[in-house]
Design a protein around this motif. Structure first.
Motif, PDB file in Angstrom:
ATOM      1  N   GLY A  20       0.802  -1.208   0.000  1.00  0.00           N
ATOM      2  CA  GLY A  20       0.000   0.000   0.000  1.00  0.00           C
ATOM      3  C   GLY A  20       0.838   1.262   0.000  1.00  0.00           C
ATOM      4  N   PRO A  21       0.207   2.404  -0.213  1.00  0.00           N
ATOM      5  CA  PRO A  21       0.928   3.682  -0.275  1.00  0.00           C
ATOM      6  C   PRO A  21       1.701   4.000   1.001  1.00  0.00           C
ATOM      7  CG  PRO A  21      -1.310   3.917  -1.127  1.00  0.00           C
ATOM      8  CD  PRO A  21      -1.223   2.556  -0.501  1.00  0.00           C
ATOM      9  N   ARG A  22       1.105   3.710   2.150  1.00  0.00           N
ATOM     10  CA  ARG A  22       1.796   4.033   3.410  1.00  0.00           C
ATOM     11  C   ARG A  22       3.071   3.213   3.552  1.00  0.00           C
ATOM     12  NH1 ARG A  22       2.284   2.316   8.536  1.00  0.00           N
ATOM     13  NH2 ARG A  22       2.491   3.906  10.182  1.00  0.00           N
ATOM     14  N   ALA A  23       2.969   1.907   3.245  1.00  0.00           N
ATOM     15  CA  ALA A  23       4.154   1.046   3.344  1.00  0.00           C
ATOM     16  C   ALA A  23       5.221   1.477   2.347  1.00  0.00           C
ATOM     17  CB  ALA A  23       3.758  -0.405   3.112  1.00  0.00           C
ATOM     18  N   ALA A  24       4.801   1.881   1.161  1.00  0.00           N
ATOM     19  CA  ALA A  24       5.757   2.345   0.160  1.00  0.00           C
ATOM     20  C   ALA A  24       6.465   3.607   0.635  1.00  0.00           C
ATOM     21  CB  ALA A  24       5.053   2.596  -1.164  1.00  0.00           C
ATOM     22  N   ALA A  25       5.723   4.495   1.303  1.00  0.00           N
ATOM     23  CA  ALA A  25       6.326   5.720   1.826  1.00  0.00           C
ATOM     24  C   ALA A  25       7.338   5.403   2.919  1.00  0.00           C
ATOM     25  CB  ALA A  25       5.235   6.647   2.362  1.00  0.00           C
ATOM     26  N   VAL A  26       7.012   4.427   3.759  1.00  0.00           N
ATOM     27  CA  VAL A  26       7.940   4.013   4.812  1.00  0.00           C
ATOM     28  C   VAL A  26       9.214   3.455   4.203  1.00  0.00           C
ATOM     29  CG1 VAL A  26       8.313   2.344   6.682  1.00  0.00           C
ATOM     30  CG2 VAL A  26       6.165   3.624   6.556  1.00  0.00           C
ATOM     31  N   ARG A  27       9.065   2.626   3.155  1.00  0.00           N
ATOM     32  CA  ARG A  27      10.248   2.065   2.498  1.00  0.00           C
ATOM     33  C   ARG A  27      11.125   3.166   1.892  1.00  0.00           C
ATOM     34  NH1 ARG A  27       6.458  -1.783   0.642  1.00  0.00           N
ATOM     35  NH2 ARG A  27       6.418  -0.858  -1.449  1.00  0.00           N
ATOM     36  N   ARG A  28      10.475   4.167   1.286  1.00  0.00           N
ATOM     37  CA  ARG A  28      11.241   5.267   0.701  1.00  0.00           C
ATOM     38  C   ARG A  28      11.968   6.068   1.776  1.00  0.00           C
ATOM     39  NH1 ARG A  28       6.637   5.703  -2.685  1.00  0.00           N
ATOM     40  NH2 ARG A  28       5.796   7.358  -1.342  1.00  0.00           N
ATOM     41  N   THR A  29      11.305   6.294   2.887  1.00  0.00           N
ATOM     42  CA  THR A  29      11.920   7.038   3.992  1.00  0.00           C
ATOM     43  C   THR A  29      13.120   6.289   4.540  1.00  0.00           C
ATOM     44  OG1 THR A  29       9.816   8.057   4.607  1.00  0.00           O
ATOM     45  CG2 THR A  29      11.533   7.997   6.289  1.00  0.00           C
ATOM     46  N   ARG A  30      12.952   4.993   4.738  1.00  0.00           N
ATOM     47  CA  ARG A  30      14.055   4.191   5.259  1.00  0.00           C
ATOM     48  C   ARG A  30      15.211   4.120   4.271  1.00  0.00           C
ATOM     49  NH1 ARG A  30      10.440  -0.756   7.884  1.00  0.00           N
ATOM     50  NH2 ARG A  30       9.961   0.340   9.851  1.00  0.00           N
ATOM     51  N   GLY A  31      14.888   3.920   3.017  1.00  0.00           N
ATOM     52  CA  GLY A  31      15.932   3.876   2.007  1.00  0.00           C
ATOM     53  C   GLY A  31      16.659   5.201   1.891  1.00  0.00           C
ATOM     54  N   GLY A  32      15.903   6.294   1.932  1.00  0.00           N
ATOM     55  CA  GLY A  32      16.527   7.612   1.857  1.00  0.00           C
ATOM     56  C   GLY A  32      17.442   7.885   3.034  1.00  0.00           C
ATOM     57  N   ALA A  33      17.013   7.463   4.221  1.00  0.00           N
ATOM     58  CA  ALA A  33      17.842   7.651   5.412  1.00  0.00           C
ATOM     59  C   ALA A  33      19.144   6.873   5.301  1.00  0.00           C
ATOM     60  CB  ALA A  33      17.074   7.229   6.665  1.00  0.00           C
ATOM     61  N   LEU A  34      19.061   5.644   4.819  1.00  0.00           N
ATOM     62  CA  LEU A  34      20.264   4.819   4.680  1.00  0.00           C
ATOM     63  C   LEU A  34      21.204   5.363   3.612  1.00  0.00           C
ATOM     64  CD1 LEU A  34      18.720   1.237   4.966  1.00  0.00           C
ATOM     65  CD2 LEU A  34      20.236   2.346   6.631  1.00  0.00           C
ATOM     66  N   VAL A  35      20.652   5.776   2.491  1.00  0.00           N
ATOM     67  CA  VAL A  35      21.489   6.319   1.414  1.00  0.00           C
ATOM     68  C   VAL A  35      22.178   7.599   1.876  1.00  0.00           C
ATOM     69  CG1 VAL A  35      21.435   7.402  -0.864  1.00  0.00           C
ATOM     70  CG2 VAL A  35      20.219   5.260  -0.480  1.00  0.00           C
ATOM     71  N   SER A  36      21.427   8.493   2.519  1.00  0.00           N
ATOM     72  CA  SER A  36      21.998   9.753   2.991  1.00  0.00           C
ATOM     73  C   SER A  36      23.098   9.508   4.019  1.00  0.00           C
ATOM     74  CB  SER A  36      20.902  10.638   3.603  1.00  0.00           C
ATOM     75  OG  SER A  36      19.912  10.940   2.644  1.00  0.00           O
ATOM     76  N   ALA A  37      22.837   8.583   4.943  1.00  0.00           N
ATOM     77  CA  ALA A  37      23.838   8.265   5.964  1.00  0.00           C
ATOM     78  C   ALA A  37      25.086   7.664   5.336  1.00  0.00           C
ATOM     79  CB  ALA A  37      23.245   7.308   6.998  1.00  0.00           C
ATOM     80  N   ALA A  38      24.898   6.788   4.360  1.00  0.00           N
ATOM     81  CA  ALA A  38      26.049   6.151   3.707  1.00  0.00           C
ATOM     82  C   ALA A  38      26.875   7.167   2.930  1.00  0.00           C
ATOM     83  CB  ALA A  38      25.579   5.024   2.790  1.00  0.00           C
ATOM     84  N   LEU A  39      26.214   8.104   2.267  1.00  0.00           N
ATOM     85  CA  LEU A  39      26.944   9.133   1.524  1.00  0.00           C
ATOM     86  C   LEU A  39      27.786   9.998   2.460  1.00  0.00           C
ATOM     87  CD1 LEU A  39      24.288  10.301  -1.102  1.00  0.00           C
ATOM     88  CD2 LEU A  39      26.419   9.088  -1.553  1.00  0.00           C
ATOM     89  N   ALA A  40      27.159  10.454   3.556  1.00  0.00           N
ATOM     90  CA  ALA A  40      27.896  11.275   4.521  1.00  0.00           C
ATOM     91  C   ALA A  40      29.033  10.481   5.148  1.00  0.00           C
ATOM     92  CB  ALA A  40      26.946  11.803   5.596  1.00  0.00           C
ATOM     93  N   MET A  41      28.775   9.205   5.454  1.00  0.00           N
ATOM     94  CA  MET A  41      29.799   8.369   6.069  1.00  0.00           C
ATOM     95  C   MET A  41      30.947   8.113   5.098  1.00  0.00           C
ATOM     96  SD  MET A  41      30.193   7.089   9.103  1.00  0.00           S
ATOM     97  CE  MET A  41      28.530   6.849   9.736  1.00  0.00           C
ATOM     98  N   GLY A  42      30.629   7.922   3.834  1.00  0.00           N
ATOM     99  CA  GLY A  42      31.671   7.725   2.845  1.00  0.00           C
ATOM    100  C   GLY A  42      32.568   8.948   2.726  1.00  0.00           C
ATOM    101  N   LEU A  43      31.970  10.136   2.786  1.00  0.00           N
ATOM    102  CA  LEU A  43      32.758  11.357   2.711  1.00  0.00           C
ATOM    103  C   LEU A  43      33.689  11.509   3.911  1.00  0.00           C
ATOM    104  CD1 LEU A  43      30.047  13.866   1.413  1.00  0.00           C
ATOM    105  CD2 LEU A  43      32.036  13.038   0.159  1.00  0.00           C
ATOM    106  N   ILE A  44      33.170  11.293   5.116  1.00  0.00           N
ATOM    107  CA  ILE A  44      34.001  11.527   6.299  1.00  0.00           C
ATOM    108  C   ILE A  44      35.028  10.419   6.488  1.00  0.00           C
ATOM    109  CG2 ILE A  44      32.497  10.406   8.022  1.00  0.00           C
ATOM    110  CD1 ILE A  44      34.508  13.715   8.395  1.00  0.00           C
ATOM    111  N   SER A  45      34.687   9.186   6.161  1.00  0.00           N
ATOM    112  CA  SER A  45      35.686   8.119   6.270  1.00  0.00           C
ATOM    113  C   SER A  45      36.793   8.333   5.241  1.00  0.00           C
ATOM    114  CB  SER A  45      35.041   6.736   6.095  1.00  0.00           C
ATOM    115  OG  SER A  45      34.455   6.590   4.817  1.00  0.00           O
ATOM    116  N   GLY A  46      36.436   8.838   4.053  1.00  0.00           N
ATOM    117  CA  GLY A  46      37.438   9.167   3.055  1.00  0.00           C
ATOM    118  C   GLY A  46      38.322  10.325   3.494  1.00  0.00           C
ATOM    119  N   PHE A  47      37.736  11.267   4.205  1.00  0.00           N
ATOM    120  CA  PHE A  47      38.507  12.391   4.749  1.00  0.00           C
ATOM    121  C   PHE A  47      39.563  11.891   5.730  1.00  0.00           C
ATOM    122  CE2 PHE A  47      38.981  15.516   8.192  1.00  0.00           C
ATOM    123  CZ  PHE A  47      39.371  16.649   7.490  1.00  0.00           C
TER     124      PHE A  47
END
Length: 199
Positions: A20-47
């Motif tokens: 359903g739409p609500r579950a899809a929104a939850v999946r997008r939120t979780r995926g977005g949080a993980l992607v954003s965290a991984a990008l920031a973590m990749g930058l600082i670990s590379g630093f």
């Protein structure tokens, strides 16, 4: 009486409502949080990694006064608008990834997000507890051109700074690995939940 053609779902399997739409929104939120965290973590670990494998190795070849002068300028300019989003963002975004996976249906990914937060929390703590005081002490030493014993100032700074930078590099890289594993698991679960129910 006609029997339902939909077989009963095994425990833990996604229900048809999970698409359903609500579950899809939850999946997008979780995926977005993980992607954003991984990008920031990749930058600082590379630093941190760049310091470990390049910057400090190069600076080690400088004479004492030049080393101190260079590190003082690096430390004076590193707190800028480019550094802050990765250093602080990695912590905040990973914490957000943990929070959005706290509900029961996010528990498969949750341990990896928590591990990432713990690893980066260690790197963050090392930076604030070791590197910042060392940097402040080096700045307080004053103009390297007039120091009476620049070798002693350097000795009190360099080895400890380098050793703990290696530790925070390992910790932040481990955090990135955990976030990448969490993303893989999230992708698998999203793929399963996005499938229509079998008839």
């Amino acid at each position: 009486m006609a029997q339902s053609l939909s077989p009963s779902l095994p425990p833990g399997a996604p229900s048809s409502s999970s698409a359903g739409p609500r579950a899809a929104a939850v999946r997008r939120t979780r995926g977005g949080a993980l992607v954003s965290a991984a990008l920031a973590m990749g930058l600082i670990s590379g630093f941190f990694y760049a310091y470990a494998c390049s910057v400090m190795i190069g600076l080690a070849r400088l004479d004492d006064r030049t080393f101190i002068d260079t590190m003082q300028w690096i430390n004076a300019t590193v707190r800028n608008r480019w550094f802050a989003p990765s250093f602080f963002g990695a912590l905040a975004l990973t914490a957000a990834a943990v929070l959005v996976h706290l509900p029961r249906d996010g528990r498969r990914v949750l341990p990896w997000a928590v591990a990432a937060l713990a690893f980066y929390g260690a790197a963050f703590g090392i930076t604030l507890g070791v590197h910042v005081p060392l940097n402040d002490d080096l700045a307080a030493a004053g103009d390297p051109a007039v120091l009476g014993d620049p070798s002693a100032v350097r000795a009190a700074f360099e080895d400890r700074w380098v050793a703990w930078n290696a530790a925070r590099t390992v910790a932040s890289t481990a955090a990135l690995a955990c976030l990448l594993r969490a993303l893989v698991l999230h992708g698998r679960e999203a793929g399963l939940q996005g499938r229509p129910p079998r008839r």
